[in-house]
Design an enzyme around this catalytic site. Structure first.
Site, PDB file in Angstrom:
ATOM      1  N   LYS A  76      39.743  19.381  28.676  1.00 21.04           N
ATOM      2  CA  LYS A  76      40.172  17.997  28.678  1.00 21.04           C
ATOM      3  C   LYS A  76      40.679  17.636  30.082  1.00 21.04           C
ATOM      4  O   LYS A  76      41.325  18.456  30.738  1.00 21.04           O
ATOM      5  CB  LYS A  76      41.294  17.857  27.643  1.00 21.04           C
ATOM      6  CG  LYS A  76      41.641  16.470  27.201  1.00 21.04           C
ATOM      7  CD  LYS A  76      42.604  16.556  26.023  1.00 21.04           C
ATOM      8  CE  LYS A  76      43.128  15.216  25.618  1.00 21.04           C
ATOM      9  NZ  LYS A  76      44.030  15.304  24.445  1.00 21.04           N
ATOM     10  N   SER A 151      43.312  11.046  22.173  1.00 20.42           N
ATOM     11  CA  SER A 151      42.952  11.136  23.574  1.00 20.42           C
ATOM     12  C   SER A 151      41.894  12.200  23.882  1.00 20.42           C
ATOM     13  O   SER A 151      41.384  12.256  24.992  1.00 20.42           O
ATOM     14  CB  SER A 151      44.204  11.432  24.401  1.00 20.42           C
ATOM     15  OG  SER A 151      44.741  12.705  24.087  1.00 20.42           O
ATOM     16  N   SER A 175      45.815  13.123  18.817  1.00 15.90           N
ATOM     17  CA  SER A 175      44.774  13.115  19.842  1.00 15.90           C
ATOM     18  C   SER A 175      43.587  14.020  19.575  1.00 15.90           C
ATOM     19  O   SER A 175      42.567  13.904  20.252  1.00 15.90           O
ATOM     20  CB  SER A 175      45.382  13.474  21.205  1.00 15.90           C
ATOM     21  OG  SER A 175      46.201  12.437  21.667  1.00 15.90           O
TER      22      SER A 175
END
Length: 467
Positions: A76, A151, A175
């Protein structure tokens, strides 16, 4: 004839260990997929093709016993890898290249995975949609006009589109689970403390932990086995060749007592509307769970002022964003509002909110204690269109996030494990999921329940149209 990316992550790992495919061959396959497909998807912010191929070749001279040996993954874009740009989804860090890697990156390397680059994230991971100003919006492969959530939106889009076999993610308020639901994947958020490199104990209010997104329950269990370690929720030595979590997902055994809940902790401060599609997904799950033989009871949360206290913590968590002075102008309106509100809080404001949420954690665990797991919708609405979130008014933007995701953040506050399962498709062919919340340290029950539903529903054989 199926292609390599049609195989599940555990099948690809088995092929690697048997030598029917090499790490370099699998790495090149996924790099070619990314080069061909990602331009209209927005899953990746950086692709490190040369480094990936070189690392894959080096792995071929190492023992194949590592938990993720030769399996392509990506980090990420909130996680540092030395020498690779990390933007944190922000224009303020558009040119940042870290010199030191984060611990989670090293853990994934030590497990034998091959990093292909960085997956897209909203600015500093503070939003439930991945539409930052440093890269193209991240779309769900199921419908290009809809967002992949956030996210861990880039990670989810990449797995759903077959650009990665499985992906690690992080979850501080939903997320992992939000993008998993928006892209038709399984998404696992472990208990606080389960994963030492992202235990939650060092984040404000203990919210953030690392987990995984995959097409199958066993795929996310594979990642958990690779990144979990000694923790407050330690388990005994596995009795199968697999690690304890993959074993639980593989066996899928047990009959459990479950609660079904549609109330949310935001009901006292927001007008939460549960869409028919979300209700339909919950009905699909309960019908199958009853048919399996699980006990189901209804449960409702007691009304409490959760929203005002969680909002303070979310603002306070943004206060530490390392951007000062004129560079604040580079932040997006939502982020800047959160940063400024967080920095305006007093120590007393923060202490009172932390104390209240600590008590709330105990009350939730106590209320859920009679049940092996609690079932909720994953999201209140169908996947949201690109541009649906207000890009100018941050207060409205925050409210929209709550309206979309009312059942996720309180699970982080309570430190409980949770898994999202993509149980149904809408009449328009969009994925809809449910969430199962476990007891502290109860990942094995969630994985077993997920495996049982997966066998009955077969979501792992679905593919987005054209992918």
């Amino acid at each position: 004839m199926s292609e390599l990316h049609d195989l599940f992550a555990i099948e690809q790992l088995d092929a690697l260990r048997r030598g029917t495919i090499t790490p370099e061959e699998l790495t090149r396959h996924y790099l070619a997929r990314i080069a061909e497909k990602d331009a209209g998807l927005g899953a990746f912010t950086t692709v490190t093709a040369e480094h990936a191929i070189a690392h894959a070749r080096d792995l071929e001279r190492t023992p194949r016993a590592a938990a993720l040996w030769g399996l392509p993954l990506a980090e990420k874009d909130l996680w540092n890898r030395a020498g690779v740009p990390t933007t944190f989804g922000s224009r303020a860090f558009a040119d940042f290249v870290p010199e030191v890697s984060d611990e989670i990156t090293t853990v994934l390397d030590d497990a034998g995975s091959v990093s292909l680059g960085k997956t897209a994230t909203p600015e500093f991971g503070l939003a439930s949609h991945t539409e930052s100003m440093v890269s193209a919006p991240t779309r769900t492969p199921w419908a290009p006009h809809l967002g992949a959530g956030g996210s861990s939106g880039g990670a989810a889009a990449a797995v759903a589109a077959g650009l990665l076999p499985v992906a690690p993610g992080s979850d501080g308020g939903g997320s992992i689970r939000i993008p998993a639901a928006a892209t038709g994947l399984v998404g696992l958020k472990p208990s606080r403390g389960r994963v030492p490199s992202g235990s939650g104990f060092t984040s404000l209010a203990g919210l953030v932990t690392y987990g995984a997104l995959g097409r199958r329950v066993a795929d996310v269990a594979l990642i958990l086995d690779a990144i979990a370690g000694p923790s407050p929720w330690s388990v005994g030595p596995p009795t199968w060749d697999e690690g304890p979590w993959l074993g639980a997902a593989t066996r899928g055994e047990g009959r459990f007592q479950l609660a079904v809940m549609t109330s949310s902790p935001w009901d006292t401060s927001r007008d939460i509307h549960v869409s028919p599609e979300a209700t339909d997904a919950l009905t699909v799950a309960t019908t199958h769970l009853e048919a399996i033989g699980h006990g189901l009871e209804s449960l409702s949360l007691e009304p409490e002022p959760y929203g005002e206290h969680f909002s303070i913590i979310w603002q306070a968590s943004a206060a530490g964003v390392p951007v000062e002075g004129e560079r604040l102008e580079l932040l997006e309106p939502l982020t800047r509002w959160l940063v400024e509100r967080g920095r305006a809080l007093s120590a007393r404001d923060l202490a009172e909110a932390l104390a209240w949420l600590s008590g709330y954690e105990r009350r939730i665990i106590r209320q859920f204690a009679p049940f092996d797991a609690v079932l909720t919708p994953a999201l209140a609405l169908t996947p949201r269109p690109i541009g649906w979130y207000d890009a100018v008014d941050p207060v409205r933007n925050f409210d929209q996030q709550v309206e979309y995701t009312p059942w996720t953040s309180f699970v982080n506050v309570a430190g409980l494990p949770a898994i999202v399962l993509p149980v149904s498709l809408t009449a328009d062919g969009l994925p809809m999921g449910v969430q199962l919340i476990g007891r502290p340290g109860g990942e094995d029950v969630l994985l077993a329940l997920g495996a049982q539903l997966e066998r009955r529903i077969g979501w792992h054989y679905r593919h987005p149209p054209g992918w």
